[in-house]
Design an enzyme around this catalytic site. Sequence first.
Site, mmCIF file in Angstrom:
data_model
loop_
_atom_site.group_PDB
_atom_site.id
_atom_site.type_symbol
_atom_site.label_atom_id
_atom_site.label_comp_id
_atom_site.label_asym_id
_atom_site.label_seq_id
_atom_site.Cartn_x
_atom_site.Cartn_y
_atom_site.Cartn_z
ATOM 1 C CE1 TYR A 1 -3.060 3.063 0.934
ATOM 2 C CE2 TYR A 1 -1.816 3.190 2.973
ATOM 3 C CZ TYR A 1 -2.720 3.741 2.081
ATOM 4 O OH TYR A 1 -3.278 4.947 2.359
ATOM 5 C CG ASP B 1 -1.935 -4.826 5.198
ATOM 6 O OD1 ASP B 1 -3.109 -5.218 5.298
ATOM 7 O OD2 ASP B 1 -1.632 -3.625 5.022
HETATM 8 C C1 LIG Z 1 -3.623 -2.718 2.442
HETATM 9 C C2 LIG Z 1 -3.712 -1.485 3.269
HETATM 10 N N1 LIG Z 1 -3.026 -1.413 4.415
HETATM 11 C C3 LIG Z 1 -3.062 -0.314 5.200
HETATM 12 C C4 LIG Z 1 -3.802 0.797 4.837
HETATM 13 C C5 LIG Z 1 -3.821 2.016 5.715
HETATM 14 O O1 LIG Z 1 -5.039 2.101 6.416
HETATM 15 P P1 LIG Z 1 -5.682 3.474 6.965
HETATM 16 O O2 LIG Z 1 -6.134 4.255 5.781
HETATM 17 O O3 LIG Z 1 -6.792 2.966 7.839
HETATM 18 O O4 LIG Z 1 -4.632 4.184 7.732
HETATM 19 C C6 LIG Z 1 -4.550 0.759 3.650
HETATM 20 C C7 LIG Z 1 -5.349 1.930 3.237
HETATM 21 O O5 LIG Z 1 -5.851 2.017 2.129
HETATM 22 C C8 LIG Z 1 -4.499 -0.414 2.846
HETATM 23 O O6 LIG Z 1 -5.186 -0.488 1.691
#
Ligand SMILES: Cc1ncc(COP(=O)(O)O)c(C=O)c1O
Length: 399
Positions: free
Chosen positions: A118, A190
């Site tokens: 991400y 993740d």
């Molecule tokens: C795979 C993934 N991990 C982490 C995040 C980060 O999350 P947040 O927007 O809740 O901080 C995102 C956000 O789009 C994501 O798609």
Amino acid sequence: MAQERERLTAGLSADTLSVWAGEGESLVQGATQVPVVYSAAYGYPDVDAWLDVALGRTPGHVYSRNTNPTVQAFEEKVRALEGAAAATSFATGMAAVSDTLFALLSPGERVLSVKDTYGGTNRLFLDFLPRMGIEVELCETTDHEQLEAAIAAGCAVVYLETPTNPTLKVLDIARLAAAGRAAGATVVVDNTFATPLNQSPLALGADLVLHSATKFLGGHADVLGGVVCGDPELVGRIYHYREITGAALDPMAAYLLIRSMKTLHLRVERQNANALRIAEWLETQPAVSVVNYPGLASHPQHEVAARQMRGFGGVLSFGLEGGFEAVKRVLPRLRLAHRAANLGAVETVAGPPATTSHVECTPEERAAMGIPEGLIRYSVGIEDAGDLIADLAQALEVA
Ligand SMILES: Cc1ncc(COP(=O)(O)O)c(C=O)c1O
């Protein structure tokens, strides 16, 4: 208390755990729903009793930056669904990602990950961790031989994300977790895109699994949150980092997440089915150059996905032959999609990586990551799949 929790949830299916896990401990005065406990601190007239709670000798709460009954109920629900021994939560998904990496890594150590994480996570790897004297190596995402060799060369943390955002590449968790273990590294996955219902990284050998709860766990695009689950010693270190640095989940956000998660299994089941049907249809469209969805037989890692996932998730991406200009023509025509930087909601959400997952990157950086400017990320909601296909069909007329 941990034993009592295990007794209450042992043998239950994920569908039942989505509804019931974490619900019991904080109910008050006959209420059937977890209360939103807005109290900064918790009072103890008896100093010995206070001390026992403060030192962790008896269960309880001292201060809501550390623990809170509503927040704890949310953590317990995700913990049960991930089959983890411990869980802790955060104000956002990025707080979960960054607190995990900063808690586990020290200057001079090495973290190994892939190019396709991400965009926010990628920025941590490129900008923030190196600034702390942490060495970062980002491998070609699906080159498992290169990944194994880089892991064997020595690293403290192996950080994986699968399927990836927004190209839906799939990593073999069991294979890379085994390589990580052999190298003495902590393996973090993740699991945001898959959800705990479609994929169980801990059962595949990972040490920690984390989520942006903002996405499928929240499911309604109205709340931010993050969560990390896994080995209690590791989760304890991350919890300690978070309680000191302060990115605690708000009790109201925790309440919304708890409420949403009671329907997680229903939403995910529908989103899995809708996404597969739409991906199959998109593959037949002449204006579409590529469809990225792990459930398609044509997906390069379909065999790995079929082995490690129970469903293929609610997010797909597709490329337009006409590039970014075609994206700009097609997106405004969609009637049944928010054009927004989010995913995992009950409503369909669509957008290009340039304004969503990889807004932090330059076009050159996106190109280097193999993310074409003509790509659209399409997070499928729980609407009728036929209606969504008809909507896409009319929008693609101008591609
Ligand atoms: C795979 C993934 N991990 C982490 C995040 C980060 O999350 P947040 O927007 O809740 O901080 C995102 C956000 O789009 C994501 O798609």
